[in-house]
Scaffold this active site. Structure first.
Site: not given
Ligand code: NAI
Length: 352
Positions: A130, A16, A12, A14, A128, A161, A189
């Site tokens: 969610n 955010g 993942g 690429a 990471i 957190d 979380h």
């Molecule tokens: P995002 O949408 O910007 O990035 C997610 C990436 O995962 C994208 O580049 C997408 O192409 C990729 N992706 C989707 N399916 C995939 C697959 N099968 N294999 C590999 N890559 C794949 O989302 P963001 O903001 O980066 O968040 C990612 C995750 O982290 C979300 O589930 C979010 O809720 C979670 N998160 C967790 C936190 C924590 O404290 N543990 C805090 C903030 C977000």
């Protein structure tokens, strides 16, 4: 500096979180190879990072259009990894809870877990994606299916957190900075499953805060729902990415320092409570009378402070259980109920 080959893979990469996290990892002098995998856009991220003049070698893998070749890049990305960090999936939009992400992200996690089990069964895995309370259970079930589950090496990353607790508390106490504090956060979380233990801070928390019910309630609520502040401020264009990348990197470095025998630091993460882990039996022993009094089941997974060593978890710190004050105990009961439901969701998903 230890001369060990360390391969870290970001699944993942690429996204955010994946992009700033990969940048931070590219700056890490202990990493030899940083493998970036995504289903879209990852070549650009890799090319960009590649120009940075640090010694970390960047390798790049993207899922191809061609179905027959579909599996190869992911296999290559994870093969021989020492660490796999997973921010793959969809993030929240305004009005969504982490639970709303479950179906899509659980499928993604199940797929990624299968590839890790088959190609890097020894890797330490940091989840990471969610909702962490459930996705870590998905990983565990898939690893068990493949006979490669090691509870010491599977972590749900809850460090954000703790990071938020330190920051929000310092804003309330004049003359202190976030790094003055080291707030342990237990439970899970998401929302009410997050239990910051302000009474057990390593930095001295002003009694004025701890004794003022309104201030303390607002502070706890801000930690539990701090992610919403970012989701709202980004107006539908993502959730916490930069602070999450920072938190994941902070946690990763603590795990890595333990792995390389460099430094022992305590920080909470969300793990399966395997009795083979030092401290877990004592943790359960101390939790049992509390949970029994509320007719609650012992959670199978929990975020608890722990230390890290060459084999993953070194020891779980259970001293916080007896040290919880009445308010923290009440919060913990609510958290346990949520966690048990969330874990059940993850387990049923894989079984179905
Ligand atoms: P995002 O949408 O910007 O990035 C997610 C990436 O995962 C994208 O580049 C997408 O192409 C990729 N992706 C989707 N399916 C995939 C697959 N099968 N294999 C590999 N890559 C794949 O989302 P963001 O903001 O980066 O968040 C990612 C995750 O982290 C979300 O589930 C979010 O809720 C979670 N998160 C967790 C936190 C924590 O404290 N543990 C805090 C903030 C977000």
């Amino acid at each position: 500096m230890p001369n060990k080959h360390i391969k870290v893979t970001v699944l993942g990469a690429a996204g955010g979180i994946g992009q700033p996290l990969s940048l931070l990892l590219k700056l890490n002098p202990h990493i030899t190879e940083l493998a970036l995998y995504d289903v879209v856009n990852v070549p650009g991220v890799a090319a960009d990072l590649h120009h940075i003049d640090t010694d970390v070698k960047i390798s790049c893998f993207m899922r191809p259009e061609n179905k027959e070749e579909e599996n190869k890049p992911l296999q290559e990305a994870v093969k021989n990894s020492n660490f796999v960090i997973i921010p793959a999936g969809i993030p929240r939009k305004p009005g969504m809870t982490r639970g709303d992400l479950f179906n899509i992200n659980a499928s993604i996690c199940a797929e990624l877990a299968t590839f890790i089990a088959l190609n890097a069964p020894e890797a330490t895995v940091l989840v990471i994606s969610n909702p962490v309370n459930s996705t870590v259970a998905v990983f565990k079930e898939i690893f068990v299916k493949h006979g490669v589950f090691d509870a010491k090496k599977l972590f749900g990353v809850t460090a954000l957190d703790h990071v938020r607790s330190n920051t929000f508390l310092s804003e309330l106490i004049e003359g202190t900075l976030p790094n003055h504090y080291d707030i342990p956060v237990v439970g899970g979380h998401s929302g009410h499953s997050i239990v910051p233990l302000f009474s057990q801070s390593k930095g001295d928390v002003s009694l004025k805060i701890l004794n003022d019910e309104n201030i303390l309630d607002a502070l706890i609520h801000r930690v539990q729902y701090g992610g919403d502040e970012v989701v709202e401020a980004k107006q539908g264009k993502g959730s916490s990415t930069l602070s999450m990348a920072y938190a994941a990197n902070k946690f990763f470095n603590i795990v890595l320092n333990g792995y390389l025998n460099l430094k022992i630091t305590e920080l909470a993460s969300y793990i399966y409570l395997d009795n083979a882990i030092p401290g877990v039996t004592e943790l359960k022993r101390d939790l049992k009378p509390l949970l029994d009094s509320q007719h609650l089941e012992m959670p199978e997974f929990l975020a608890t402070p722990m230390t890290y060593g060459p084999d993953g978890v070194a020891a779980v710190n259970y001293s916080w259980v007896k040290a919880m004050n009445g308010k923290e105990r009440e919060m913990f009961y609510i958290a346990t109920d949520f966690i048990n439901q969330n874990v059940e969701k993850g387990v049923s998903f894989v079984k179905a």
